[in-house]
Design a protein around this motif. Structure first.
Motif, PDB file in Angstrom:
ATOM      1  N   LYS A  79       1.069  -3.601  -1.360  1.00 35.88           N
ATOM      2  CA  LYS A  79       1.103  -3.502  -0.012  1.00 35.88           C
ATOM      3  C   LYS A  79       1.059  -4.975   0.257  1.00 35.88           C
ATOM      4  O   LYS A  79       1.965  -5.196   1.299  1.00 35.88           O
ATOM      5  CB  LYS A  79       0.120  -2.549   0.741  1.00 35.88           C
ATOM      6  N   VAL A  80       0.016  -5.671  -0.075  1.00 33.51           N
ATOM      7  CA  VAL A  80      -0.371  -7.203   0.541  1.00 33.51           C
ATOM      8  C   VAL A  80       0.754  -7.917   0.242  1.00 33.51           C
ATOM      9  O   VAL A  80       1.094  -8.677   1.181  1.00 33.51           O
ATOM     10  CB  VAL A  80      -1.592  -7.512  -0.460  1.00 33.51           C
ATOM     11  N   VAL A  81       1.470  -8.021  -1.038  1.00 39.29           N
ATOM     12  CA  VAL A  81       2.623  -8.725  -1.298  1.00 39.29           C
ATOM     13  C   VAL A  81       3.883  -8.144  -0.223  1.00 39.29           C
ATOM     14  O   VAL A  81       4.288  -9.245   0.151  1.00 39.29           O
ATOM     15  CB  VAL A  81       2.795  -8.512  -2.618  1.00 39.29           C
ATOM     16  N   THR A  82       4.062  -7.170  -0.159  1.00 39.31           N
ATOM     17  CA  THR A  82       5.065  -6.692   0.697  1.00 39.31           C
ATOM     18  C   THR A  82       4.980  -7.198   2.024  1.00 39.31           C
ATOM     19  O   THR A  82       5.889  -7.695   2.620  1.00 39.31           O
ATOM     20  CB  THR A  82       5.231  -5.075   0.766  1.00 39.31           C
ATOM     21  N   ASN A  83       3.697  -7.286   2.711  1.00 36.44           N
ATOM     22  CA  ASN A  83       3.606  -7.753   3.929  1.00 36.44           C
ATOM     23  C   ASN A  83       3.346  -9.183   4.050  1.00 36.44           C
ATOM     24  O   ASN A  83       3.050  -9.686   5.217  1.00 36.44           O
ATOM     25  CB  ASN A  83       2.054  -7.111   4.408  1.00 36.44           C
ATOM     26  N   LEU A  84       3.618 -10.014   2.985  1.00 33.78           N
ATOM     27  CA  LEU A  84       3.506 -11.567   2.977  1.00 33.78           C
ATOM     28  C   LEU A  84       4.736 -11.896   3.794  1.00 33.78           C
ATOM     29  O   LEU A  84       4.879 -12.906   4.224  1.00 33.78           O
ATOM     30  CB  LEU A  84       3.340 -11.940   1.620  1.00 33.78           C
ATOM     31  N   LYS A  85       5.749 -10.893   3.729  1.00 31.98           N
ATOM     32  CA  LYS A  85       7.054 -11.363   4.417  1.00 31.98           C
ATOM     33  C   LYS A  85       7.008 -10.870   5.727  1.00 31.98           C
ATOM     34  O   LYS A  85       6.592  -9.682   5.894  1.00 31.98           O
ATOM     35  CB  LYS A  85       8.267 -10.717   3.350  1.00 31.98           C
ATOM     36  N   GLU A  87       8.209  -8.731   8.696  1.00 33.18           N
ATOM     37  CA  GLU A  87       8.755  -7.349   8.892  1.00 33.18           C
ATOM     38  C   GLU A  87      10.323  -6.857   8.547  1.00 33.18           C
ATOM     39  O   GLU A  87      10.748  -6.071   7.666  1.00 33.18           O
ATOM     40  CB  GLU A  87       8.485  -6.605  10.217  1.00 33.18           C
ATOM     41  N   GLY A  88      11.346  -7.748   8.981  1.00 34.86           N
ATOM     42  CA  GLY A  88      12.533  -7.371   8.916  1.00 34.86           C
ATOM     43  C   GLY A  88      13.038  -8.026   7.364  1.00 34.86           C
ATOM     44  O   GLY A  88      14.329  -7.669   7.048  1.00 34.86           O
ATOM     45  N   GLU A  89      12.466  -8.879   6.767  1.00 31.40           N
ATOM     46  CA  GLU A  89      12.679  -9.281   5.468  1.00 31.40           C
ATOM     47  C   GLU A  89      12.028  -8.578   4.329  1.00 31.40           C
ATOM     48  O   GLU A  89      12.068  -9.098   3.198  1.00 31.40           O
ATOM     49  CB  GLU A  89      12.335 -10.723   5.472  1.00 31.40           C
ATOM     50  N   ARG A  90      11.377  -7.519   4.372  1.00 31.45           N
ATOM     51  CA  ARG A  90      10.420  -7.148   3.471  1.00 31.45           C
ATOM     52  C   ARG A  90      11.109  -6.253   2.290  1.00 31.45           C
ATOM     53  O   ARG A  90      12.009  -5.509   2.842  1.00 31.45           O
ATOM     54  CB  ARG A  90       9.323  -6.180   4.025  1.00 31.45           C
ATOM     55  N   LEU A  91      10.794  -6.094   1.204  1.00 34.03           N
ATOM     56  CA  LEU A  91      11.383  -5.720   0.215  1.00 34.03           C
ATOM     57  C   LEU A  91      11.094  -4.226  -0.026  1.00 34.03           C
ATOM     58  O   LEU A  91       9.827  -3.856   0.370  1.00 34.03           O
ATOM     59  CB  LEU A  91      11.321  -6.128  -1.236  1.00 34.03           C
TER      60      LEU A  91
END
Length: 175
Positions: A79-85, A87-91
């Motif tokens: 979740k932390v790594v996902t939220n580093l990007k 919102e529209g670019e999250r994997l």
């Protein structure tokens, strides 16, 4: 710069001793000051979403520092790594599967063997994530591997954060 660094040699049977005894050997005030550094690998990493293999926003590897008295939580790391990007670019979730890197990979990236890994002086510029629970330690001084199995390094939390600029995030659970 980390001016508060203290190095301590420990006996060969260090890891056979209870955590409280290890803390006492180092002169730690409490077991909450005792930390470990682990190289975590995103085994689902493909480079999709941009960034190089060690890009802090989408790295294949992260050096995660957690307390011995806590349990690392891979889902929280995802979740932390996902939220580093943004919102529209999250994997999506399928792009993440964090596991402890093999000893061979960890040794190659850090230059340190098992039980000696430290975020100081790693061979590769691996992004560092510091478990936010560590910020509650009082006094704010932490101990971890010092580059050799029988060598430990301690420093103030303030200097650790200023010198290494880790991502501070909730990636652990209380035991």
């Amino acid at each position: 710069r980390v001016f508060s660094a203290r190095f301590e040699r420990v006996p060969q049977d260090y890891y056979e001793r209870p955590l409280e005894a290890r803390a006492k050997l180092l002169g730690a005030s409490c077991v909450q000051q005792m930390c470990k550094s682990m190289v975590m690998e995103n085994t689902a990493w493909s480079g999709e979403g941009g960034g190089a293999e060690l890009d802090p926003i989408n790295s294949r590897y992260y050096c995660v520092v957690v307390q011995y008295c806590a349990k690392f939580n891979g889902e929280k790391l995802r979740k932390v790594v996902t939220n580093l990007k943004p919102e529209g670019e999250r994997l999506s979730k399928k792009h993440f599967n964090f596991r402890l890197a093999s000893e061979e990979v960890s040794d190659k990236l850090t230059g340190f063997t098992h039980n000696a890994v430290t975020p100081f002086g790693m061979l590769a510029d691996i992004p560092i994530i510091l478990a936010s629970a560590i910020e509650e330690v009082s006094p704010p001084f932490i101990w971890m591997g010092g580059g050799e199995v029988d060598l430990k390094v301690g420093c103030t939390l303030r200097e650790f954060k200023a010198g290494l600029r880790p991502i501070v995030a909730d990636v652990s659970d209380a035991r």
